[in-house]
Write an enzyme that holds these catalytic residues in place. Sequence first.
Site, PDB file in Angstrom:
ATOM      1  CG  ASP A 184      39.806 -32.252   3.045  1.00  0.00           C
ATOM      2  OD1 ASP A 184      40.892 -32.351   2.438  1.00  0.00           O
ATOM      3  OD2 ASP A 184      38.711 -32.515   2.510  1.00  0.00           O
TER       4      ASP A 184
ATOM      5  CD  GLU B  88      24.960   0.075  -2.121  1.00  0.00           C
ATOM      6  OE1 GLU B  88      24.357  -0.622  -1.283  1.00  0.00           O
ATOM      7  OE2 GLU B  88      24.610   0.154  -3.325  1.00  0.00           O
TER       8      GLU B  88
END
Length: 731
Positions: free
Chosen positions: A532, A612
Amino acid sequence: MAIEVIGDRVFQLETANTCYQIQADRHNIVSHLWYGPKTGGQVMDYLQDYPDVGFAGSIADAGNDRTYSLDTRLQEYPCTGTGDYRISAAALDDSRGLDLRYEGYEILEGRPALEGLPHIRADHPGLQTLVLHLADRVTQVTCDLFYVVDEEHDAIIRSARFENQSDTPVRLDRAASLALDVHHGEPVDLITFTGRHNKERQHTRRRLEQGVVSAASTRGTSSHQQNPALILTGPDTTETSGWAVGAMLVYSGSFQAQAELDQLGQVRLVMGINPEGFSWKLAPQESFQTPEAVLIRSDAGLETLSLRFHQLIRDRLIPPRFRNRPRPVLINTWEAAYFNFDRKTILDIASQAADMDIDLLVLDDGWFGSRNSDNAGLGDWEVNEEKLEGSLQSLIEKVNAAGLDFGIWIEPEMVNEDSDLYRAHPDWVLKAPGRGPVRGRNQLVLDMTNPQVVDHLFQVFSGLLADNHITYVKWDMNRSLADRHSDHLPEDRQPEVHHRYMLGVYGLLNRLTDAFPDVLFEGCSGGGGRFDAGMMYYTPQIWCSDDTDPHERTFIQYGTSFFYPPDTMGSHVSASPNHQTGRRTTLETRAAAAMPGTFGYELDPGTLDNLEREEIRSLNRLYRELQPLIFHGRYYRLTRPEQGLALWEIADEDRILVQGLVYDTEPNALRRRIRLRGLDPEAVYEDRDQGRYTGQSLMTGGLLLPATSGSDAPVMVVLHRVKDAPADQPD
């Protein structure tokens, strides 16, 4: 001027694109006249035309005028006990009601300070403030309504301040930050952002019907279930057309936002602290300040509304020192090791992370006290030197020597019952008297209303940061509040617990971020449970969700983007299969979902193969190259996830990033075409294969997406503006 007085006690607030008009009417009721496009100087009081509506009572001042009823009229701050039966903004625990009438005004350059609460900052010029002075002369309660006008960002920032000027205490039972009455005369949609843990901020749109719809939290936090931000909009409003009004509460505790469609088809929005379980005692001469709420209006669709909120948050909410500061690519140890680590584990992760060109290692839960599970040790913030096989600083020095900065996880607001802190201070937790505690994740909530608790936590964590070279702190909060009782407060103050708790959290955050301004604090509450605007005042980024599955994240980040810019979203590449959903995806897919945010990794690098590792090095180089665009560019939602793909565009003056996931690849299909937005129509843009396109062609004809394969297929196209290229002669 952004604020001026026109006509008969009419106050006009103008931003770059909108006009807001208020009138103190003949009965000193503060009436709402208009919030919309600029009116060319026209006072919009001519729209105030009401019939005699049955069962709509009139205030005493109106005499025999049955057309004047507060149950039908548009108001700025409606109160209970005045004959208005719709939702109200303010109420006293008093049989006399609350009848606030206009008594005067002030216009201020800049904005007044808001002590103890996060707020829209005034650290660069351009703000003006209208203060309307209201009073109830029966109860002798006054209320100042604040309207901070940010002309540049098209924002009007609302709050209220109450004061008891009587000689006896009064009790404030409801104190909203804003009320807004809307009379568009057409159906109105409400957009809210709902969900649960691991599925936060799901975009939810519904047509308002007569009655009240609420988005609220009673959990002591803004919550995973609802977000303190919503949108009122026309039924035909799209991303690029139609009107929309967004309201965002700058607050992290229990909140309530209600929208009511009344009997005449008018809409009222009220937003602020949740009144359930809330009551604030005002002794004589005491005051109460509500949190702020931000209003922004767009008449060019939802996209423009989001862009305005994004820029406001970047320019005026997050800590200024982080506005233009690059953020590190990090790796967090949680999903790599959980509680099961020693010094060698951490140094192995650091060594492998450094080899993959990662900037920062974050040591998550388990580094302190007897903390080897959820059940014990929380609250005992002494470094477990036996587990770490030495001091924390000596570990940090090893990590730094490997080439990484060091960050750490903390959860200041919580405590386990099996901890030295709880055994020493059982009165330092929130707990209903005579009852057993309500537990969450096997932990209790520290009483942040108690200054002793806040002081203790400041000493603990300021010591931790002073004694160790820590550059990043992940501040977590892993349960909702339930008990509303503090041993620190007298009985007549117990209904204030949840708000005072939040003030204590803000106070601790303020002290720590002021004392250690170069430390990057990231907010977290089980992921996105406290995502928020209030937390963003202290923490410029917040962990968006504990669910790092890339498919699910596109839905979460889609909803989040309506108010919050990508640079506030903590978003990481995690392991495959995903620890939350079990879904298997490629590194490229996980990176595509994670890049529009603050980038990092939640995985065990020891499980990766050489290919990877090399791919991660390439992804990190790419992210660093794109980070200025992601953090400062304009964000456009190109699709809705329910369309079968999630695509977004981020553009600045020089580059365009088009990115996302195609959920399912169709056989024997044409390549998808997507129209871009917000470009210079006369500019020429070039892709990596030297294909050139005018901005106009990309916005009208669109961009052909690369061919995809499989499910959750990643898409990424980067276009560069060609300097001095003739717009009418692309190659």
